[in-house]
Design a protein around this motif. Sequence first.
Motif, PDB file in Angstrom:
ATOM      1  N   ALA A 117     -35.814  34.713   9.564  1.00 35.53           N
ATOM      2  CA  ALA A 117     -35.081  34.017  10.631  1.00 35.53           C
ATOM      3  C   ALA A 117     -34.966  32.543  10.269  1.00 35.53           C
ATOM      4  O   ALA A 117     -35.979  31.859  10.113  1.00 35.53           O
ATOM      5  CB  ALA A 117     -35.786  34.171  11.967  1.00 35.53           C
ATOM      6  N   PHE A 151     -34.203  34.654  17.238  1.00 37.79           N
ATOM      7  CA  PHE A 151     -32.968  35.334  16.875  1.00 37.79           C
ATOM      8  C   PHE A 151     -31.978  35.147  18.011  1.00 37.79           C
ATOM      9  O   PHE A 151     -32.384  34.777  19.124  1.00 37.79           O
ATOM     10  CB  PHE A 151     -33.229  36.823  16.662  1.00 37.79           C
ATOM     11  CG  PHE A 151     -34.158  37.105  15.516  1.00 37.79           C
ATOM     12  CD1 PHE A 151     -33.656  37.471  14.277  1.00 37.79           C
ATOM     13  CD2 PHE A 151     -35.521  36.989  15.681  1.00 37.79           C
ATOM     14  CE1 PHE A 151     -34.512  37.715  13.218  1.00 37.79           C
ATOM     15  CE2 PHE A 151     -36.381  37.222  14.617  1.00 37.79           C
ATOM     16  CZ  PHE A 151     -35.878  37.588  13.389  1.00 37.79           C
ATOM     17  N   GLU A 192     -31.520  35.979   9.353  1.00 45.83           N
ATOM     18  CA  GLU A 192     -30.667  35.816  10.515  1.00 45.83           C
ATOM     19  C   GLU A 192     -30.293  34.340  10.616  1.00 45.83           C
ATOM     20  O   GLU A 192     -31.161  33.495  10.391  1.00 45.83           O
ATOM     21  CB  GLU A 192     -31.455  36.272  11.765  1.00 45.83           C
ATOM     22  CG  GLU A 192     -30.637  36.746  12.922  1.00 45.83           C
ATOM     23  CD  GLU A 192     -30.446  35.673  13.993  1.00 45.83           C
ATOM     24  OE1 GLU A 192     -31.020  34.573  13.864  1.00 45.83           O
ATOM     25  OE2 GLU A 192     -29.719  35.938  14.958  1.00 45.83           O
ATOM     26  N   PRO A 193     -29.047  33.949  10.873  1.00 40.88           N
ATOM     27  CA  PRO A 193     -27.910  34.780  11.297  1.00 40.88           C
ATOM     28  C   PRO A 193     -27.039  35.301  10.152  1.00 40.88           C
ATOM     29  O   PRO A 193     -25.939  35.760  10.392  1.00 40.88           O
ATOM     30  CB  PRO A 193     -27.113  33.820  12.163  1.00 40.88           C
ATOM     31  CG  PRO A 193     -27.324  32.487  11.503  1.00 40.88           C
ATOM     32  CD  PRO A 193     -28.722  32.523  10.932  1.00 40.88           C
ATOM     33  N   ASP A 197     -27.940  37.805   8.276  1.00 46.79           N
ATOM     34  CA  ASP A 197     -28.529  39.096   7.956  1.00 46.79           C
ATOM     35  C   ASP A 197     -27.486  40.217   7.922  1.00 46.79           C
ATOM     36  O   ASP A 197     -26.412  40.111   8.508  1.00 46.79           O
ATOM     37  CB  ASP A 197     -29.630  39.425   8.980  1.00 46.79           C
ATOM     38  CG  ASP A 197     -29.154  39.287  10.424  1.00 46.79           C
ATOM     39  OD1 ASP A 197     -28.293  38.426  10.696  1.00 46.79           O
ATOM     40  OD2 ASP A 197     -29.637  40.053  11.272  1.00 46.79           O
ATOM     41  N   LYS A 227     -25.746  43.340   9.026  1.00 48.92           N
ATOM     42  CA  LYS A 227     -25.594  43.979  10.333  1.00 48.92           C
ATOM     43  C   LYS A 227     -25.563  45.503  10.135  1.00 48.92           C
ATOM     44  O   LYS A 227     -24.833  46.023   9.292  1.00 48.92           O
ATOM     45  CB  LYS A 227     -24.293  43.514  11.004  1.00 48.92           C
ATOM     46  CG  LYS A 227     -24.203  41.981  11.177  1.00 48.92           C
ATOM     47  CD  LYS A 227     -25.350  41.421  12.038  1.00 48.92           C
ATOM     48  CE  LYS A 227     -25.146  39.947  12.408  1.00 48.92           C
ATOM     49  NZ  LYS A 227     -25.882  39.029  11.498  1.00 48.92           N
ATOM     50  N   HIS A 250     -26.852  45.042  16.084  1.00 47.09           N
ATOM     51  CA  HIS A 250     -26.992  44.053  15.011  1.00 47.09           C
ATOM     52  C   HIS A 250     -28.166  44.289  14.082  1.00 47.09           C
ATOM     53  O   HIS A 250     -28.401  45.336  13.602  1.00 47.09           O
ATOM     54  CB  HIS A 250     -27.027  42.618  15.569  1.00 47.09           C
ATOM     55  CG  HIS A 250     -25.669  42.226  16.067  1.00 47.09           C
ATOM     56  ND1 HIS A 250     -25.327  42.355  17.392  1.00 47.09           N
ATOM     57  CD2 HIS A 250     -24.572  41.788  15.410  1.00 47.09           C
ATOM     58  CE1 HIS A 250     -24.058  41.968  17.542  1.00 47.09           C
ATOM     59  NE2 HIS A 250     -23.575  41.635  16.350  1.00 47.09           N
TER      60      HIS A 250
END
Lengths: 147, 147
Positions: A33, A50, A137-138, A140, A142, A147
């Motif tokens: 993260a 997140f 993340e963000p 990452d 999906k 998500h």
Amino acid sequence: MADILHRIGVKSASLDDVYDALTTVEGLSGWWATDMRGETEVGGVLQFRFLPGGFDMKILELHPAKHVLWEVVDGPEEWIGTRVSWDLKQEDDFTIVLFKHEGWREPVEFMYHCSTKWATFLMSLKTLVETGTGAPEPHDVKISNWH
Amino acid sequence: MADILHRIGVKSASLDDVYDALTTVEGLSGWWATDMRGETEVGGVLQFRFLPGGFDMKILELHPAKHVLWEVVDGPEEWIGTRVSWDLKQEDDFTIVLFKHEGWREPVEFMYHCSTKWATFLMSLKTLVETGTGAPEPHDVKISNWH
């Protein structure tokens, strides 16, 4: 009780390199993260944020180049009280990571999701240590509508 | 007994598209093992061959657009007698796949490996249905010294 298990191998990496990725803010924000802070000593709490929420992990054990153990102290209800353990060893030209997220009370659908999601984050950890760039993340991978 | 669980969502895909990828030679060879053959009816045995060995799956149940159940009748000793189930449902613009590889006698290290490997093959299934191209063995994502 139900557990999520995973195993990856990080190529041409030392145990120390992988251990650092699991125990420093720079490492953890590089594969899990981006929005992450906290105390990185035993007894400290790591705060991962997140888009939909976050996880607070209390560090229970740190054995350099060998073992890391967290307890989830805040986050989704299903996660609280569960533990995340990391065991490292060298094999061939790889540092092997044995991952366990243990103590789920029930194998709910969210656990299915988290199992697959952990796998993609472990691949992010592998890529971070091997190439210098992970997919936290963000950024990452999906995997579904969740998500 | 221990189980491997995963959940993915295949975007803009119908239940039938995903069901086909799980129940036809063309589909299964498109995301799991290029070297694959067998009878695709209930009672038939699907033979998947990988570089290090292979798996024979007896089809126990087929409920179109909904559910598939296999029993492992040949392969690695730890796999024999375990079952692989697939449940499909529609949610938002996704076909959700709930995957379970159940009945492992012990959570051995090979189970950790298979859990992560299944995740990468499920992502291959997702990509196959979404884009027309998966990453079946031998083009699969390598996760460690065990491949």
